[in-house]
Design a protein around this motif. Structure first.
Motif, short mmCIF file in Angstrom:
data_model
loop_
_atom_site.label_atom_id
_atom_site.label_comp_id
_atom_site.label_asym_id
_atom_site.label_seq_id
_atom_site.Cartn_x
_atom_site.Cartn_y
_atom_site.Cartn_z
N VAL A 141 4.55 11.96 14.75
CA VAL A 141 5.57 12.45 15.67
C VAL A 141 5.66 13.96 15.56
CG1 VAL A 141 8.02 12.39 16.29
CG2 VAL A 141 6.89 10.31 15.49
N GLU A 142 5.65 14.65 16.70
CA GLU A 142 5.79 16.10 16.72
C GLU A 142 7.06 16.48 17.46
OE1 GLU A 142 2.32 18.08 18.14
OE2 GLU A 142 0.94 16.83 16.98
N GLN A 143 7.62 17.61 17.06
CA GLN A 143 8.83 18.10 17.73
C GLN A 143 8.56 18.26 19.22
OE1 GLN A 143 11.63 18.90 15.55
NE2 GLN A 143 12.63 18.48 17.49
N GLY A 144 9.43 17.71 20.05
CA GLY A 144 9.28 17.85 21.49
C GLY A 144 8.49 16.74 22.15
N ASP A 145 8.01 15.76 21.39
CA ASP A 145 7.28 14.64 21.98
C ASP A 145 8.15 13.91 23.00
OD1 ASP A 145 4.92 14.93 20.60
OD2 ASP A 145 5.27 13.28 19.20
N ARG A 146 7.58 13.66 24.16
CA ARG A 146 8.18 12.75 25.13
C ARG A 146 7.16 11.68 25.43
NH1 ARG A 146 11.91 14.13 30.32
NH2 ARG A 146 13.45 13.96 28.63
N MET A 147 7.50 10.41 25.15
CA MET A 147 6.59 9.29 25.33
C MET A 147 6.95 8.54 26.61
SD MET A 147 5.01 9.86 22.51
CE MET A 147 3.94 8.45 22.17
N LEU A 148 5.93 8.08 27.31
CA LEU A 148 6.10 7.25 28.50
C LEU A 148 5.32 5.97 28.31
CD1 LEU A 148 6.78 6.57 31.49
CD2 LEU A 148 4.71 7.87 32.11
N VAL A 149 5.99 4.84 28.46
CA VAL A 149 5.34 3.53 28.50
C VAL A 149 5.58 2.96 29.89
CG1 VAL A 149 5.10 1.29 27.39
CG2 VAL A 149 5.94 3.23 26.05
N CYS A 150 4.52 2.50 30.55
CA CYS A 150 4.69 2.09 31.94
C CYS A 150 3.72 0.99 32.33
CB CYS A 150 4.51 3.29 32.87
SG CYS A 150 2.87 4.05 32.78
N SER A 151 4.08 0.26 33.37
CA SER A 151 3.18 -0.73 33.96
C SER A 151 2.25 -0.03 34.95
CB SER A 151 3.98 -1.83 34.66
OG SER A 151 4.76 -1.30 35.72
N ASP A 152 1.20 -0.76 35.37
CA ASP A 152 0.23 -0.13 36.27
C ASP A 152 0.78 0.04 37.69
OD1 ASP A 152 0.11 -2.81 37.06
OD2 ASP A 152 -2.07 -2.78 37.36
N GLY A 153 1.95 -0.51 37.96
CA GLY A 153 2.59 -0.22 39.23
C GLY A 153 2.97 1.25 39.36
N LEU A 154 3.14 1.92 38.24
CA LEU A 154 3.41 3.37 38.24
C LEU A 154 2.11 4.15 38.37
CD1 LEU A 154 5.72 5.55 37.79
CD2 LEU A 154 4.85 5.67 35.47
N THR A 155 1.15 3.87 37.49
CA THR A 155 -0.09 4.65 37.48
C THR A 155 -0.98 4.34 38.68
OG1 THR A 155 -1.08 2.98 36.02
CG2 THR A 155 -0.06 4.90 34.99
#
Length: 244
Positions: A179-193
């Motif tokens: 983990v690094e300071q400022g990390d923003r994680m996105l988990v998504c289904s393929d309906g988004l991508t």
């Protein structure tokens, strides 16, 4: 782990063409995951719910390992195996996510992946896909037979090589990332991508300070771009204080 924990938000939408939402998600520290069901309406909903409910059992645990995650996914598969054959097509689901954990005394993201739902990390202006799609077209890309651009339009782009189901092996990918300071994680289904490219996704992730607003904006943009599938996004910001 510091008491100053992660901040997150989650959003999902049925989209413009589906009658029901076969996506499911869990967002409860330290587990953040998305499942995209397959096998038809009822079967897909049952499979994705089984996966996220199993992972939700890890919520609130002070320490979660890959073995813990594997055991919960094994339990989900056992549940699917015990279903009566009344659902028609065999239920199955993708699973992707991150678990905030510790490794050798330091905070890490435990990335898990099965199928073509995805996990990204945004650091500043740089977005990185941490998961690898388990799909036929990704294998063709890896082998040099088609380009990433051709994969987006390939007729078999939705054919998976791995999933969580009653008859499939449970070959989950795990990855530990500091983990690094400022990390923003996105988990998504393929309906988004399937509707938004990585540049647009990164721009929306940067545009909203709070993860809930970012998740809502991502899903809304995917629906506005066509919404041909169910769309789900979970956005997680790393703890501000990374001291143990």
């Amino acid at each position: 782990m510091s008491a100053d924990g992660p901040v997150w938000g989650a959003s999902t939408d049925v989209g413009t063409r589906r009658a029901s939402n076969e996506d499911s998600y869990v967002a409860a520290e330290p587990v953040f995951a998305v499942a995209d069901g397959m096998g038809g309406h009822e079967a897909g909903e049952v499979a994705s719910a089984a996966a996220t409910r199993a992972l939700a059992r890890l919520a609130g645990k002070p320490e979660v390992t890959a073995r813990d995650v594997q055991e919960r996914l094994e339990a989900a598969r056992a549940r699917l195996q015990a279903l009566p054959p009344t659902l028609g097509r065999s239920p199955g689901t993708t699973v992707a996510g991150v678990v905030l954990t510790e490794h050798e005394g330091a905070p890490h993201w435990l990335v898990l992946n099965l199928g073509d739902s995805r996990t990204y990390r945004l650091q500043g202006h740089v977005i990185e896909q941490l998961s690898v799609d388990h799909s036929e077209v990704q294998e063709l890309v890896d082998q040099g037979h088609i380009s990433p651009e051709e994969a987006l339009r390939h007729s078999r782009r939705h054919v998976l090589t791995r999933s969580l189901g009653a008859t499939s092996s449970l070959a989950v990918d795990y990855l530990l990332v500091p983990v690094e300071q400022g990390d923003r994680m996105l988990v998504c289904s393929d309906g988004l991508t399937g509707e938004l490219d990585d540049t647009v996704i990164a721009g929306l992730l940067r545009s909203y300070p709070h993860p809930q607003d970012a998740a809502d904006a991502l899903v809304a943009a995917a629906v506005a771009a066509g919404g041909r599938d169910n769309v789900t996004a979970v956005v997680v910001d790393a703890p501000r204080d990374l001291s143990a």
